[in-house]
Design a protein around this motif. Structure first.
Motif, PDB file in Angstrom:
ATOM      1  N   ASP A   2       4.802   8.495  21.245  1.00 17.14           N
ATOM      2  CA  ASP A   2       3.801   8.064  22.202  1.00 17.14           C
ATOM      3  C   ASP A   2       4.076   8.698  23.550  1.00 17.14           C
ATOM      4  O   ASP A   2       5.137   8.521  24.124  1.00 17.14           O
ATOM      5  CB  ASP A   2       3.829   6.540  22.335  1.00 17.14           C
ATOM      6  CG  ASP A   2       2.743   6.058  23.275  1.00 17.14           C
ATOM      7  OD1 ASP A   2       3.102   5.518  24.321  1.00 17.14           O
ATOM      8  OD2 ASP A   2       1.565   6.230  22.956  1.00 17.14           O
ATOM      9  N   VAL A   3       3.139   9.497  24.059  1.00 18.01           N
ATOM     10  CA  VAL A   3       3.305  10.161  25.341  1.00 18.01           C
ATOM     11  C   VAL A   3       2.687   9.310  26.427  1.00 18.01           C
ATOM     12  O   VAL A   3       1.526   8.921  26.340  1.00 18.01           O
ATOM     13  CB  VAL A   3       2.660  11.561  25.333  1.00 18.01           C
ATOM     14  CG1 VAL A   3       2.823  12.218  26.685  1.00 18.01           C
ATOM     15  CG2 VAL A   3       3.285  12.412  24.247  1.00 18.01           C
ATOM     16  N   ALA A   6       2.799  10.952  33.294  1.00 15.29           N
ATOM     17  CA  ALA A   6       3.980  11.441  34.024  1.00 15.29           C
ATOM     18  C   ALA A   6       4.037  10.894  35.440  1.00 15.29           C
ATOM     19  O   ALA A   6       3.817  11.592  36.410  1.00 15.29           O
ATOM     20  CB  ALA A   6       3.964  12.973  34.059  1.00 15.29           C
ATOM     21  N   ALA A  10       5.342   5.849  33.427  1.00 15.99           N
ATOM     22  CA  ALA A  10       5.936   6.416  32.222  1.00 15.99           C
ATOM     23  C   ALA A  10       7.108   5.607  31.729  1.00 15.99           C
ATOM     24  O   ALA A  10       7.519   5.735  30.587  1.00 15.99           O
ATOM     25  CB  ALA A  10       6.386   7.859  32.489  1.00 15.99           C
ATOM     26  N   ARG A 231      13.662   9.656  25.972  1.00 20.84           N
ATOM     27  CA  ARG A 231      12.776   9.989  27.083  1.00 20.84           C
ATOM     28  C   ARG A 231      13.029  11.429  27.492  1.00 20.84           C
ATOM     29  O   ARG A 231      14.174  11.859  27.613  1.00 20.84           O
ATOM     30  CB  ARG A 231      13.043   9.041  28.253  1.00 20.84           C
ATOM     31  CG  ARG A 231      12.150   9.244  29.469  1.00 20.84           C
ATOM     32  CD  ARG A 231      12.525   8.236  30.545  1.00 20.84           C
ATOM     33  NE  ARG A 231      11.842   8.470  31.800  1.00 20.84           N
ATOM     34  CZ  ARG A 231      12.161   7.885  32.951  1.00 20.84           C
ATOM     35  NH1 ARG A 231      13.176   7.018  32.986  1.00 20.84           N
ATOM     36  NH2 ARG A 231      11.495   8.161  34.050  1.00 20.84           N
ATOM     37  N   SER A 242       5.821  16.402  33.235  1.00 17.80           N
ATOM     38  CA  SER A 242       5.566  15.366  32.234  1.00 17.80           C
ATOM     39  C   SER A 242       6.773  14.457  32.129  1.00 17.80           C
ATOM     40  O   SER A 242       7.899  14.838  32.462  1.00 17.80           O
ATOM     41  CB  SER A 242       5.253  15.989  30.865  1.00 17.80           C
ATOM     42  OG  SER A 242       6.370  16.728  30.379  1.00 17.80           O
ATOM     43  N   ASP A 243       6.530  13.240  31.691  1.00 15.98           N
ATOM     44  CA  ASP A 243       7.579  12.238  31.500  1.00 15.98           C
ATOM     45  C   ASP A 243       7.179  11.448  30.261  1.00 15.98           C
ATOM     46  O   ASP A 243       6.277  10.609  30.322  1.00 15.98           O
ATOM     47  CB  ASP A 243       7.684  11.347  32.738  1.00 15.98           C
ATOM     48  CG  ASP A 243       8.841  10.355  32.672  1.00 15.98           C
ATOM     49  OD1 ASP A 243       9.459  10.236  31.591  1.00 15.98           O
ATOM     50  OD2 ASP A 243       9.127   9.713  33.694  1.00 15.98           O
ATOM     51  N   GLU A 244       7.817  11.738  29.152  1.00 13.39           N
ATOM     52  CA  GLU A 244       7.421  11.174  27.865  1.00 13.39           C
ATOM     53  C   GLU A 244       8.488  10.220  27.357  1.00 13.39           C
ATOM     54  O   GLU A 244       9.680  10.528  27.398  1.00 13.39           O
ATOM     55  CB  GLU A 244       7.209  12.289  26.828  1.00 13.39           C
ATOM     56  CG  GLU A 244       6.172  13.313  27.244  1.00 13.39           C
ATOM     57  CD  GLU A 244       6.047  14.438  26.241  1.00 13.39           C
ATOM     58  OE1 GLU A 244       6.800  14.406  25.233  1.00 13.39           O
ATOM     59  OE2 GLU A 244       5.227  15.340  26.458  1.00 13.39           O
ATOM     60  N   ARG A 245       8.064   9.073  26.873  1.00 13.26           N
ATOM     61  CA  ARG A 245       8.969   8.129  26.244  1.00 13.26           C
ATOM     62  C   ARG A 245       8.534   7.902  24.814  1.00 13.26           C
ATOM     63  O   ARG A 245       7.370   7.599  24.562  1.00 13.26           O
ATOM     64  CB  ARG A 245       9.012   6.793  27.009  1.00 13.26           C
ATOM     65  CG  ARG A 245      10.032   5.814  26.439  1.00 13.26           C
ATOM     66  CD  ARG A 245      10.083   4.524  27.244  1.00 13.26           C
ATOM     67  NE  ARG A 245      10.650   4.692  28.554  1.00 13.26           N
ATOM     68  CZ  ARG A 245      11.969   4.775  28.802  1.00 13.26           C
ATOM     69  NH1 ARG A 245      12.825   4.736  27.795  1.00 13.26           N
ATOM     70  NH2 ARG A 245      12.416   4.907  30.029  1.00 13.26           N
ATOM     71  N   ARG A 246       9.476   8.057  23.913  1.00 13.13           N
ATOM     72  CA  ARG A 246       9.182   7.846  22.507  1.00 13.13           C
ATOM     73  C   ARG A 246       9.373   6.369  22.174  1.00 13.13           C
ATOM     74  O   ARG A 246      10.397   5.797  22.517  1.00 13.13           O
ATOM     75  CB  ARG A 246      10.115   8.695  21.639  1.00 13.13           C
ATOM     76  CG  ARG A 246       9.944  10.183  21.875  1.00 13.13           C
ATOM     77  CD  ARG A 246      11.113  10.978  21.306  1.00 13.13           C
ATOM     78  NE  ARG A 246      10.943  12.410  21.464  1.00 13.13           N
ATOM     79  CZ  ARG A 246      11.169  13.067  22.595  1.00 13.13           C
ATOM     80  NH1 ARG A 246      11.623  12.428  23.656  1.00 13.13           N
ATOM     81  NH2 ARG A 246      10.979  14.374  22.674  1.00 13.13           N
TER      82      ARG A 246
END
Length: 249
Positions: A2-3, A6, A10, A231, A242-246
């Motif tokens: 799941d993105v 950012a 986030a 992350r 971008s700042d993505e957390r799985r």
């Protein structure tokens, strides 16, 4: 995966249980380097929160500001403007002695080139941060021995760094980083000098540390490492791209 957008949103933890405490916070961090009459702004206003137990990779092309950001997070450099809170302490206006004190007590460092002291053996290298924190000889020896065992080097404590493989030297560096029970472990390309087998072993050790609740922030060019983190923050031109957390199960 799941993105999430950012920005500070986030780091929401919807579906991930209770939101952990913020252990470090960057508020509009800017960094400018001056070379004579020239000035180069490397960071253009970075705002990020880091949470207890975070397992983070910081990525981006060369020159994007990764190393500068890590130096600020590690209290090795100060921002030109903005605030950096490590725990509850604002480090932005600290003088060198204050930065050195907080660095030694609250941060653990792991470097690509290990940065071990060649004249010291494994146990002595692990003990170094404890010496500066005022531990007794007996207490530092006992703790260093336990950490050597923890990273699988209990039978190598009398060896000097040049007698160890690259992977073993990085294990010493990890044990040294853990010595003061740091708030955050910072790693700069921790598998960059290792072969694939040794690199995989170090990544397994990072996974183990994360499972134990340690907070890890790593600069890396390795997609393999980034995919294992929860992350991933990507910088470009001194900004957060971008700042993505799985999400976890």
């Amino acid at each position: 995966m799941d993105v999430i957008a950012a920005n500070r949103s986030a780091t929401n933890f919807i579906g991930m249980g209770a939101k952990p405490a913020v252990v470090a916070s960057l508020d509009d961090i800017r960094k400018t380097y001056y070379m004579g009459t020239l000035s180069v702004e490397v960071l253009h206003g970075i705002s990020l929160d880091f949470y207890g137990g975070d397992y983070i990779s910081i990525m981006g092309p060369s020159g994007c500001g990764k190393s500068t950001l890590m130096n600020i997070l590690g209290c090795l450099d100060q921002p030109t403007s903005g605030k950096y809170f490590l725990g509850s302490e604002d480090t932005s206006q600290m003088v060198d002695d204050e930065l050195s004190t907080i660095r030694g007590a609250r941060l653990g460092f792991i470097f690509q080139s290990y940065n071990l002291i060649q004249q010291l053996n494994v146990l002595e290298n692990i003990e170094m941060p404890l010496f500066y924190q005022g531990y007794s000889e007996a207490a530092s020896h006992a703790k260093a021995l336990a950490l050597a065992e923890r990273v699988g080097l209990g039978d190598r404590v009398d060896h000097k760094p040049f007698e160890l493989s690259g992977g073993q030297q990085q294990r010493v560096a990890i044990a040294r980083a853990l010595a003061v029970d740091p708030l955050i472990i910072l790693a700069d390309e921790p598998t960059g000098n290792l072969d694939s087998k040794s690199g995989a072993e170090i990544l397994d050790l990072f996974d183990e540390l994360h499972s134990q609740g340690k907070t890890l922030i790593m600069v890396t060019h390795s997609n393999e490492l980034a995919e294992r983190t929860e992350r991933s923050i990507r910088l470009r031109d001194g900004l957060v791209e971008s700042d993505e957390r799985r999400r976890t199960a």
